[in-house]
Design an enzyme around this catalytic site. Structure first.
Site, PDB file in Angstrom:
ATOM      1  N   GLN A  77     -10.202  -3.974  -3.080  1.00  0.00           N
ATOM      2  CA  GLN A  77     -11.485  -3.552  -2.523  1.00  0.00           C
ATOM      3  C   GLN A  77     -12.624  -3.851  -3.487  1.00  0.00           C
ATOM      4  O   GLN A  77     -13.675  -4.371  -3.106  1.00  0.00           O
ATOM      5  CB  GLN A  77     -11.441  -2.042  -2.234  1.00  0.00           C
ATOM      6  CG  GLN A  77     -12.742  -1.492  -1.687  1.00  0.00           C
ATOM      7  CD  GLN A  77     -13.047  -2.026  -0.299  1.00  0.00           C
ATOM      8  OE1 GLN A  77     -12.208  -1.936   0.585  1.00  0.00           O
ATOM      9  NE2 GLN A  77     -14.233  -2.582  -0.100  1.00  0.00           N
ATOM     10  N   ARG A 120       0.883  -1.173   0.000  1.00  0.00           N
ATOM     11  CA  ARG A 120       0.000   0.000   0.000  1.00  0.00           C
ATOM     12  C   ARG A 120       0.919   1.220   0.000  1.00  0.00           C
ATOM     13  O   ARG A 120       1.729   1.387   0.913  1.00  0.00           O
ATOM     14  CB  ARG A 120      -0.906   0.003   1.234  1.00  0.00           C
ATOM     15  CG  ARG A 120      -1.559   1.361   1.465  1.00  0.00           C
ATOM     16  CD  ARG A 120      -2.628   1.338   2.524  1.00  0.00           C
ATOM     17  NE  ARG A 120      -3.807   0.646   2.036  1.00  0.00           N
ATOM     18  CZ  ARG A 120      -5.003   0.716   2.624  1.00  0.00           C
ATOM     19  NH1 ARG A 120      -5.161   1.442   3.715  1.00  0.00           N
ATOM     20  NH2 ARG A 120      -6.029   0.055   2.137  1.00  0.00           N
ATOM     21  N   CYS A 150     -16.354   1.428   1.250  1.00  0.00           N
ATOM     22  CA  CYS A 150     -15.197   0.566   1.533  1.00  0.00           C
ATOM     23  C   CYS A 150     -14.735   0.677   2.975  1.00  0.00           C
ATOM     24  O   CYS A 150     -14.040  -0.209   3.462  1.00  0.00           O
ATOM     25  CB  CYS A 150     -14.057   0.885   0.574  1.00  0.00           C
ATOM     26  SG  CYS A 150     -13.347   2.540   0.801  1.00  0.00           S
ATOM     27  N   ARG A 157     -13.220  -8.857   1.925  1.00  0.00           N
ATOM     28  CA  ARG A 157     -11.815  -8.553   1.625  1.00  0.00           C
ATOM     29  C   ARG A 157     -10.975  -9.802   1.897  1.00  0.00           C
ATOM     30  O   ARG A 157     -10.081 -10.146   1.130  1.00  0.00           O
ATOM     31  CB  ARG A 157     -11.312  -7.393   2.503  1.00  0.00           C
ATOM     32  CG  ARG A 157     -11.951  -6.041   2.237  1.00  0.00           C
ATOM     33  CD  ARG A 157     -11.580  -5.492   0.888  1.00  0.00           C
ATOM     34  NE  ARG A 157     -10.130  -5.351   0.726  1.00  0.00           N
ATOM     35  CZ  ARG A 157      -9.405  -4.326   1.189  1.00  0.00           C
ATOM     36  NH1 ARG A 157      -9.996  -3.320   1.815  1.00  0.00           N
ATOM     37  NH2 ARG A 157      -8.080  -4.272   1.008  1.00  0.00           N
TER      38      ARG A 157
HETATM   39  N1   CP Z   1     -11.108  -0.314   2.834  1.00  0.00           N
HETATM   40  C1   CP Z   1      -9.825  -0.343   3.218  1.00  0.00           C
HETATM   41  O1   CP Z   1      -8.904  -0.571   2.425  1.00  0.00           O
HETATM   42  O2   CP Z   1      -9.626  -0.138   4.549  1.00  0.00           O
HETATM   43  P1   CP Z   1      -8.244   0.066   5.306  1.00  0.00           P
HETATM   44  O3   CP Z   1      -7.714   1.418   4.922  1.00  0.00           O
HETATM   45  O4   CP Z   1      -8.598  -0.036   6.760  1.00  0.00           O
HETATM   46  O5   CP Z   1      -7.285  -1.016   4.882  1.00  0.00           O
HETATM   47  N1  NVA Z   2     -10.165   6.728  -0.829  1.00  0.00           N
HETATM   48  C1  NVA Z   2      -9.661   6.261   0.449  1.00  0.00           C
HETATM   49  C2  NVA Z   2      -9.827   4.793   0.581  1.00  0.00           C
HETATM   50  C3  NVA Z   2      -9.376   4.211   1.890  1.00  0.00           C
HETATM   51  C4  NVA Z   2      -9.512   2.733   1.959  1.00  0.00           C
HETATM   52  C5  NVA Z   2      -8.216   6.693   0.609  1.00  0.00           C
HETATM   53  O1  NVA Z   2      -7.438   6.538  -0.331  1.00  0.00           O
HETATM   54  O2  NVA Z   2      -7.867   7.189   1.679  1.00  0.00           O
END
Ligand code: CP
Ligand code: NVA
Length: 301
Positions: free
Chosen positions: A137, A107, A259, A287
């Site tokens: 997601q 991430r 999400c 997920r």
């Molecule tokens: N929806 C999602 O990716 O949540 P997190 O940021 O908690 O991983």
């Molecule tokens: N759009 C949000 C999604 C988090 C899961 C972000 O990027 O912060």
């Protein structure tokens, strides 16, 4: 090398296979004791690196649990604690990690980081969210829709709010899974131009949700957005809140998705999030199942 970098770069038949696998794996685990390992242990003797340069609850925990249920082990790494955060190149990091681990989930901020990791790694790389997309997601979301309301093909999905990274993966999915996607939001927060042609625009949210099978929203300020933009974004997006009045204009059996994490009473009201059409916690659970199927796809297991 089979990476899982984005929905539009994964063949439609592979995506369908992942969803079907996820649904089967979920069913086969129903009723098992909590924490039980999968019977076939496809990740036995496998080590998975989970790299986070941004915060996470769902992605972190669901990948960690998924790997363990499949008999593997994980190593959760924070970008700031790695040499990656102190000047070592992504290419070098990718080549070093590939000597130790069997799979990398990352991430990160820039999509370029993900792509460089995938280019130089000799193990599969999975996109756990970038500023541009969030494919894991949306695989869970497609799975969730189909569990509740059958095939998503030909259905009407409406996104209300910011044209962000999660929307982008919905746009990619609209093409690959063949559903209709409508974006409703202010012009200033339109999705990135590269996505044009994958969705239609309707600026009036009440018109947009007519006949919708699924209504989706997300936070108004994403992790990569500057906090200084918070107030401006809220002012621009207030009219796109998903509340009961808006949901009532969609089909009676329309689902509501988010999400998470959510900011209750901003992008969606608690009445909708906790209401009869909401499937937000099924999305979160899925997920786990969808990512297990994604990891099996990447490793050919
Ligand atoms: N929806 C999602 O990716 O949540 P997190 O940021 O908690 O991983
Ligand atoms: N759009 C949000 C999604 C988090 C899961 C972000 O990027 O912060």
């Amino acid at each position: 090398m089979t990476h899982f970098l984005d929905i539009h770069t994964t063949p439609p038949e592979a995506l369908r296979g992942i969803i079907d696998d996820a649904i089967n794996v979920k069913k086969s685990r129903t009723g098992r004791p909590k924490g039980a390992l999968d019977d076939d242990q496809p990740l036995k003797d496998h080590m998975v690196a989970l790299i986070f340069e941004k915060p996470s609850t769902r992605t972190r925990v669901s990948f960690d649990v998924g790997v363990r249920q499949m008999g593997g082990q994980t190593m959760v790494l924070s970008g700031a604690d790695m040499q990656l955060g102190h000047g070592e190149t992504i290419a070098d990091t990718a080549r070093v990690l590939s000597r130790y681990v069997d799979l990398i989930m990352i991430r990160t901020f820039e999509e370029a980081t993900l792509l460089e990791m995938a280019e130089y790694a000799s193990v599969p790389v999975i996109n756990g969210l970038t500023n541009r997309s969030h494919p894991c997601q949306i695989m869970a979301d497609v799975m969730t829709f189909e569990e509740h309301n059958g095939p998503i093909k030909g259905k009407k999905v409406v996104w209300s709010g910011d044209g962000n990274n999660v929307f982008a993966s919905f746009a990619h999915a609209a093409k690959q899974f063949d559903f209709d996607l409508t974006f409703t939001g202010p012009e200033t927060l339109d999705p990135e131009p590269a996505l044009q042609g994958l969705y239609t625009v309707e600026r009036n949210p009440e018109v947009a949700v007519r006949d919708a099978d699924l209504v989706v929203t997300d936070t108004w300020v994403s992790m990569h957005d500057p906090q200084s933009a918070r107030e401006r974004r809220h002012n621009q997006l207030r009219g796109y809140q998903v509340n009961e009045a808006l949901m009532n204009r969609a089909k009676d059996d329309a689902l509501f998705m988010h999400c998470l994490p959510a900011h209750r009473e901003d992008e969606a009201t608690s009445a909708v999030m906790d209401g009869p059409n909401s499937v937000i916690f099924d999305e979160a659970e899925n997920r786990l199942h969808a990512q297990k199927a994604i990891m099996r796809y990447c490793l050919g297991k």
